[in-house]
Each structure stands twice: as C-alpha cells, then as structure tokens.
Write a protein that holds these residues in place. Structure first.
Motif, PDB file in Angstrom:
ATOM      1  N   ILE A  85       0.829  -1.200   0.000  1.00 37.81           N
ATOM      2  CA  ILE A  85       0.000   0.000   0.000  1.00 37.81           C
ATOM      3  C   ILE A  85       0.868   1.256   0.000  1.00 37.81           C
ATOM      4  N   THR A  86       1.964   1.220   0.767  1.00 41.10           N
ATOM      5  CA  THR A  86       2.866   2.370   0.804  1.00 41.10           C
ATOM      6  C   THR A  86       3.500   2.601  -0.556  1.00 41.10           C
ATOM      7  N   VAL A  87       3.957   1.514  -1.211  1.00 41.49           N
ATOM      8  CA  VAL A  87       4.531   1.640  -2.545  1.00 41.49           C
ATOM      9  C   VAL A  87       3.500   2.219  -3.511  1.00 41.49           C
ATOM     10  N   ARG A 126       0.916   4.046  -2.900  1.00 37.77           N
ATOM     11  CA  ARG A 126       0.627   5.453  -2.583  1.00 37.77           C
ATOM     12  C   ARG A 126       1.709   6.377  -3.118  1.00 37.77           C
ATOM     13  N   HIS A 127       2.959   6.043  -2.875  1.00 38.25           N
ATOM     14  CA  HIS A 127       4.048   6.911  -3.308  1.00 38.25           C
ATOM     15  C   HIS A 127       4.194   6.929  -4.825  1.00 38.25           C
ATOM     16  N   MET A 128       3.987   5.776  -5.477  1.00 40.93           N
ATOM     17  CA  MET A 128       4.108   5.737  -6.930  1.00 40.93           C
ATOM     18  C   MET A 128       2.957   6.462  -7.617  1.00 40.93           C
ATOM     19  N   LEU A 129       1.770   6.403  -7.049  1.00 48.92           N
ATOM     20  CA  LEU A 129       0.655   7.159  -7.621  1.00 48.92           C
ATOM     21  C   LEU A 129       0.921   8.647  -7.544  1.00 48.92           C
ATOM     22  N   ARG A 130       1.537   9.098  -6.459  1.00 50.63           N
ATOM     23  CA  ARG A 130       1.890  10.518  -6.352  1.00 50.63           C
ATOM     24  C   ARG A 130       2.876  10.909  -7.445  1.00 50.63           C
ATOM     25  N   ALA A 131       3.909  10.074  -7.610  1.00 49.21           N
ATOM     26  CA  ALA A 131       4.928  10.383  -8.605  1.00 49.21           C
ATOM     27  C   ALA A 131       4.344  10.363 -10.016  1.00 49.21           C
ATOM     28  N   LEU A 132       3.611   9.309 -10.347  1.00 49.15           N
ATOM     29  CA  LEU A 132       3.045   9.184 -11.682  1.00 49.15           C
ATOM     30  C   LEU A 132       1.976  10.239 -11.944  1.00 49.15           C
ATOM     31  N   GLY A 133       1.238  10.597 -10.884  1.00 45.83           N
ATOM     32  CA  GLY A 133       0.241  11.655 -11.031  1.00 45.83           C
ATOM     33  C   GLY A 133       0.876  12.977 -11.408  1.00 45.83           C
ATOM     34  N   TYR A 134       2.026  13.272 -10.810  1.00 37.79           N
ATOM     35  CA  TYR A 134       2.716  14.512 -11.170  1.00 37.79           C
ATOM     36  C   TYR A 134       3.183  14.466 -12.618  1.00 37.79           C
ATOM     37  N   LEU A 135       3.754  13.331 -13.028  1.00 34.62           N
ATOM     38  CA  LEU A 135       4.225  13.211 -14.405  1.00 34.62           C
ATOM     39  C   LEU A 135       3.069  13.379 -15.391  1.00 34.62           C
ATOM     40  N   GLU A 136       1.904  12.814 -15.055  1.00 31.81           N
ATOM     41  CA  GLU A 136       0.731  12.992 -15.910  1.00 31.81           C
ATOM     42  C   GLU A 136       0.394  14.473 -16.073  1.00 31.81           C
ATOM     43  N   SER A 137       0.465  15.209 -14.982  1.00 32.74           N
ATOM     44  CA  SER A 137       0.114  16.628 -15.038  1.00 32.74           C
ATOM     45  C   SER A 137       1.093  17.414 -15.901  1.00 32.74           C
ATOM     46  N   TYR A 177       9.417   3.415   5.133  1.00 35.61           N
ATOM     47  CA  TYR A 177      10.085   3.556   3.849  1.00 35.61           C
ATOM     48  C   TYR A 177       9.476   4.693   3.031  1.00 35.61           C
ATOM     49  N   HIS A 178      10.348   5.403   2.355  1.00 42.95           N
ATOM     50  CA  HIS A 178       9.949   6.437   1.406  1.00 42.95           C
ATOM     51  C   HIS A 178      10.404   5.957   0.037  1.00 42.95           C
ATOM     52  N   PHE A 179       9.441   5.711  -0.873  1.00 44.01           N
ATOM     53  CA  PHE A 179       9.746   5.175  -2.192  1.00 44.01           C
ATOM     54  C   PHE A 179       9.762   6.291  -3.234  1.00 44.01           C
ATOM     55  N   LEU A 180      10.715   6.192  -4.158  1.00 48.66           N
ATOM     56  CA  LEU A 180      10.875   7.179  -5.211  1.00 48.66           C
ATOM     57  C   LEU A 180      11.013   6.470  -6.549  1.00 48.66           C
ATOM     58  N   LEU A 181      10.599   7.158  -7.586  1.00 52.04           N
ATOM     59  CA  LEU A 181      10.656   6.599  -8.924  1.00 52.04           C
ATOM     60  C   LEU A 181      11.968   7.004  -9.571  1.00 52.04           C
ATOM     61  N   GLY A 182      12.768   6.018  -9.990  1.00 57.75           N
ATOM     62  CA  GLY A 182      14.077   6.310 -10.565  1.00 57.75           C
ATOM     63  C   GLY A 182      14.208   5.784 -11.970  1.00 57.75           C
ATOM     64  N   HIS A 184      -6.114   1.419   3.832  1.00 57.01           N
ATOM     65  CA  HIS A 184      -5.678   1.810   5.171  1.00 57.01           C
ATOM     66  C   HIS A 184      -4.221   1.428   5.355  1.00 57.01           C
ATOM     67  N   THR A 185      -3.423   2.329   5.872  1.00 56.61           N
ATOM     68  CA  THR A 185      -1.992   2.062   6.054  1.00 56.61           C
ATOM     69  C   THR A 185      -1.466   2.845   7.239  1.00 56.61           C
ATOM     70  N   THR A 186      -0.393   2.341   7.807  1.00 58.09           N
ATOM     71  CA  THR A 186       0.273   3.082   8.891  1.00 58.09           C
ATOM     72  C   THR A 186       1.264   4.088   8.333  1.00 58.09           C
ATOM     73  N   ASP A 187       1.387   4.166   7.002  1.00 57.10           N
ATOM     74  CA  ASP A 187       2.318   5.101   6.360  1.00 57.10           C
ATOM     75  C   ASP A 187       1.936   6.534   6.739  1.00 57.10           C
ATOM     76  N   THR A 188       2.888   7.272   7.258  1.00 57.10           N
ATOM     77  CA  THR A 188       2.623   8.658   7.682  1.00 57.10           C
ATOM     78  C   THR A 188       3.391   9.654   6.840  1.00 57.10           C
ATOM     79  N   TYR A 189       3.954   9.235   5.740  1.00 60.45           N
ATOM     80  CA  TYR A 189       4.717  10.158   4.885  1.00 60.45           C
ATOM     81  C   TYR A 189       3.795  11.255   4.379  1.00 60.45           C
TER      82      TYR A 189
END
Length: 466
Positions: free
Chosen positions: A312-314, A316-327, A350-355, A460-465
């Motif tokens: 779920i954390t992965v 969430r973070h990848m949707l944020r990254a890909l959403g920005y690229l879409e914009s 963990y904080h995941f980033l797209l590389g 639902h996730t405990t991710d607080t990033y």
C-alpha cells in the motif's frame, strides 16, 4: 615524543611538504597529533581526537583551529575536514575569508572553482595535496596519507567512530581568539537546475551497477557534494550525431522540467534528478540520486515490514509520482521493482521514489516499443503477462500474481489501471484520490481521468509520509 606509527583511529595524516607546514607540525599546540609514519617521517594524525567544533567536523586548521596555524596570512578557521553526515565520506572545506585554500594534483585532483561550493571530496588517490595562504594558496602545503585502504574502508571506519569515545583536544581550555571568522559566501549545497552558467557535473566512478541495450549504469560519487549517484550512460545503437543531439535535447528538456519541481509539491520525484552531462556523438549521461536500494533488493533482503502495508505504501508513493508526471504530460515507460528506489526515514518507515528516467517520453510519442516487457503498459505489448515467462524468474512473477489474485477485492480496485485502451483507463491521479484522498494530488479535480464504473475502496496504512 611522537606516536610510534599512526594512531589506530586516525583516518589519515597530514605530511608537511614545505618549511611553513613543517613549522605547523613543530608547534607545541599540535604535538599531541604528531606521529611517525612507516617510512620514518613525521605527520599530523586526523580522526582520533574530537574536534573543538564537535561532529561532523574531523579537524579545523587555522589560528583558532584544532590544528594551530600561526600567521596573519591565515584565517582563524582557514579550512577544515568534515564528514558528510549522509554518506560518511570526508570533505575538505575552504573556510577562509579570501578563499585561499585549495587542493592540488595532476590527474587526481578536482580543484575548488568559482561558482561551486567551497568544498570537495578527499579520499585515497584523489585530492591528496592541500595548500593554503597567499595568492597561489601554497604558503603551507600538506600531503594526505590515508591509512585504511579505499573509500569503502574509510566509510566503515567513520561509522565505527560513532560508537567509541574519542580523545579530547588538549586546547579545549585555551582562551581562543573569539573574533568572528567569515565563512565562505559560496553556496554550500549545489542545485542542478538550468541557468546561465551550468557547471559540468564532477564525479568519480566507483563500480558498475548494470548494463543493457541502451548503455551502462554505474555508481559514482559527486566530488562537490560527497553524495553517491547512479550514472546512466546512454549509447543508442546505430544513432547518427543528429539523432543523438535530438535525443539529448528531448531528455534535457524533461530533466530540466523535473528539476524545477518545488519541494512543496510533495511528490516522490523530488531530489532524484541531479543533472545531465553534455552530449557527444556517441553518448550522454543522466545523473540520479542513489538511494539505499530498490524494491527488488528490499524484498529479496527479507523486509520485516508487513507485506500488505508495504504494498500500500509503494502504491501510494508511486501514484503521487506518476500523477505529477501525468500533469506535466510526461509518461514513465518502465515502472518495475528495480526502478522503485527507497530510503528509510527516522521513523523506520520507507519512502519510495521513482528512478531510472532513461525511458520516459512525451505523451504523444508513448506508443513506441520501449521498457521491460513484463511491466509494459498493455497497449504497448499485447500479452505482456505471458511474455514475462520468457524472463529470468517467471515462477516468482507467477507466484506474486497468484498471491494478489487470491484477494478479489484488491484486484478489483486496481484492475482499472490495466485497461488495454488508455483512453478508458483511470489515471494515477484518479487512483490516488480514490484510494488515499487528496494528499499528494498535483492535478486539478476537473483534469482527473476516471474509468467508468470504478469500484470504491479506501486503503488503510500506517504510512505517515506527508
């Protein structure tokens, strides 16, 4: 009497090279640092005595320094050796009023230059001569003698220093000249963004990380910041010089666009793009921040985090990254575990980033064949799931798919991302809104593309990033 041999905790020693540097070694204030090297010469040991400035400083040189340097030609804090708190490498800083500290050498030196931070990496075989004072920065000259092998050994010793008690400096009780020493006015952190004068990235190669159709990827270290990077050398086959220039300009435009991401955008892209080297007729380089590892190495290494929360954390973070690229009308064409990097935050999450952005392209060019077949978009490679069986570990891929497929509710909520027709597919921004709410959304609501009859599910996730 000098120590018989370098101190066991000394990272390196400063060997005097001229009369004035010999006077520094002979001064009574510095006698506790003197040791006799293996060849019989005397030098000043660095690393076993706690600096008067505390961590991350190893030692300062100057009229108020840990190493006392006499004379009005030198600043109270002329220069220093500092530990990069993130990578644990050693950096040499020019702290003088008039920028009169420098490193020297023939093929193994990266001198401090105007427009760059007044700091540079020092290590065995690189920037091993330092000078200070005067127009030529050579009134005092030292050679760095390293005692512990290569960069990896130095980093391990630096980490080990954190668990031991270092010797106290003998001059802690001495009355110092408290007049303010001006530090360099140069920027201490270089941001690689487009501008009138784009300085070339200065780096040294450490080891190869991989190679493929487009070129190689190797681990390197930025000598101006001490940060590790992944350098992707693109060498398209059978490309004419004109093709290379066109390719370079397109990727350069994308890197510059992404380099302007404001930190407040809260995407998983920030700080990942650090530069782009000039194009030649055969190759050019993309520099990316090197993180702790990728999703593949994290899972294979036995991650202790609950797998459902990790997924779920992965997501969430990848949707944020890909959403920005879409914009930004940029399509990432190689989303796979190897290209999802991570860092561990202080709360052990963990904080995941797209590389690995070597295969991105503009949206109007997105139907060309590029990427890794098991992870390609369905419109690029028909039957891409079956194609994955031809690769190295098909059994692992099949087991992962079967595990996810056993939970129909989870499959239902993400199935709309795999619709073959991209015009009918939910966007990353839509999935982010649907699963996690508005946090991290970079698109306007009226620009979000939803699939029809999209089922609703709140993750639902405990991710607080963020």
């Amino acid at each position: 009497m000098p120590h018989a041999g370098p101190h066991p905790l000394a990272l390196f020693s400063l060997l005097p090279l001229n009369e004035r540097s010999q006077a520094v070694l002979d001064h009574p204030y510095n006698k506790h640092l003197v040791s006799r090297q293996k060849d019989g010469r005397l030098a000043l040991d660095i690393g076993h005595v706690r600096s008067m400035l505390g961590d991350p400083t190893l030692a300062t040189l100057g009229r108020n320094g840990d190493i006392y340097v006499e004379g009005s030609s030198f600043s109270r804090n002329q220069c220093s050796f500092e530990i990069n708190p993130y990578t644990k490498v050693v950096m040499f800083y020019d702290r003088s009023h008039s920028q009169t500290s420098q490193v020297f050498g023939q093929d193994n030196a990266f001198p401090l230059e105007p427009g760059r931070p007044r700091k540079v990496l020092v290590r065995q075989g690189l920037n091993i001569y330092i000078g200070m004072g005067g127009v030529a920065r050579d009134l005092i000259q030292f050679q760095l003698i390293w005692h512990n092998g290569g960069l990896t050994e130095t980093i391990e010793l630096v980490k080990g220093r954190e668990a031991i008690t270092l010797e106290e400096h003998l001059r802690f009780s001495r009355t110092l000249d408290e007049s303010i020493t001006a530090s360099s006015t140069q920027r201490q952190t270089r941001v690689h963004t487009p501008g009138a004068r784009q300085l070339k990235m200065r780096h040294v190669k450490e080891n190869t990380l991989g190679s493929g159709e487009f070129g190689e990827v190797y681990k390197a270290i930025d000598v101006d910041t001490g940060m590790f990077m992944a350098v992707k050398v693109l060498k398209p086959r059978e490309a004419t010089p004109e093709d290379m220039q066109s390719f370079y300009k397109r990727v350069k435009g994308e890197v510059e666009k992404l380099s302007r991401i404001d930190n407040a955008s809260k995407t998983s892209l920030k700080l990942l793009f650090v530069g782009l080297d000039d194009c030649t007729s055969q190759e050019f380089k993309i520099f990316m921040g090197l993180k702790e590892g990728n999703l593949t190495t994290l899972i294979e290494g036995g991650c202790s985090t609950d797998i459902d929360n990790l997924c779920i954390t992965v997501l969430r973070h990848m949707l944020r990254a890909l959403g920005y690229l879409e914009s930004q009308r940029i399509i990432y064409r190689d989303v796979k575990p190897d290209n999802i990097l991570y860092v561990t935050r202080q709360n052990k999450q963990y904080h995941f980033l797209l590389g690995d952005f070597g295969l991105r392209n503009n949206a109007d060019m997105a139907k060309t064949f590029a990427g890794t077949p098991p992870y390609m978009a369905p419109e690029i490679l028909t039957g891409f799931r079956e194609a994955s069986k031809r690769f190295r570990s098909p059994k692992d891929a099949q087991n992962a798919v079967l595990h996810v497929a056993s939970n129909e509710e989870k499959v239902a909520v993400i199935s709309e991302m795999a619709t073959v027709d991209p015009e009918k597919r939910s966007s990353a921004a839509a999935m982010l809104l649907k699963c996690f709410g508005e946090k991290g959304l970079t698109s306007q609501h009226d620009q979000v593309s939803y699939a029809k009859n999209s089922p609703v599910l709140t993750c639902h996730t405990t991710d607080t990033y963020y």
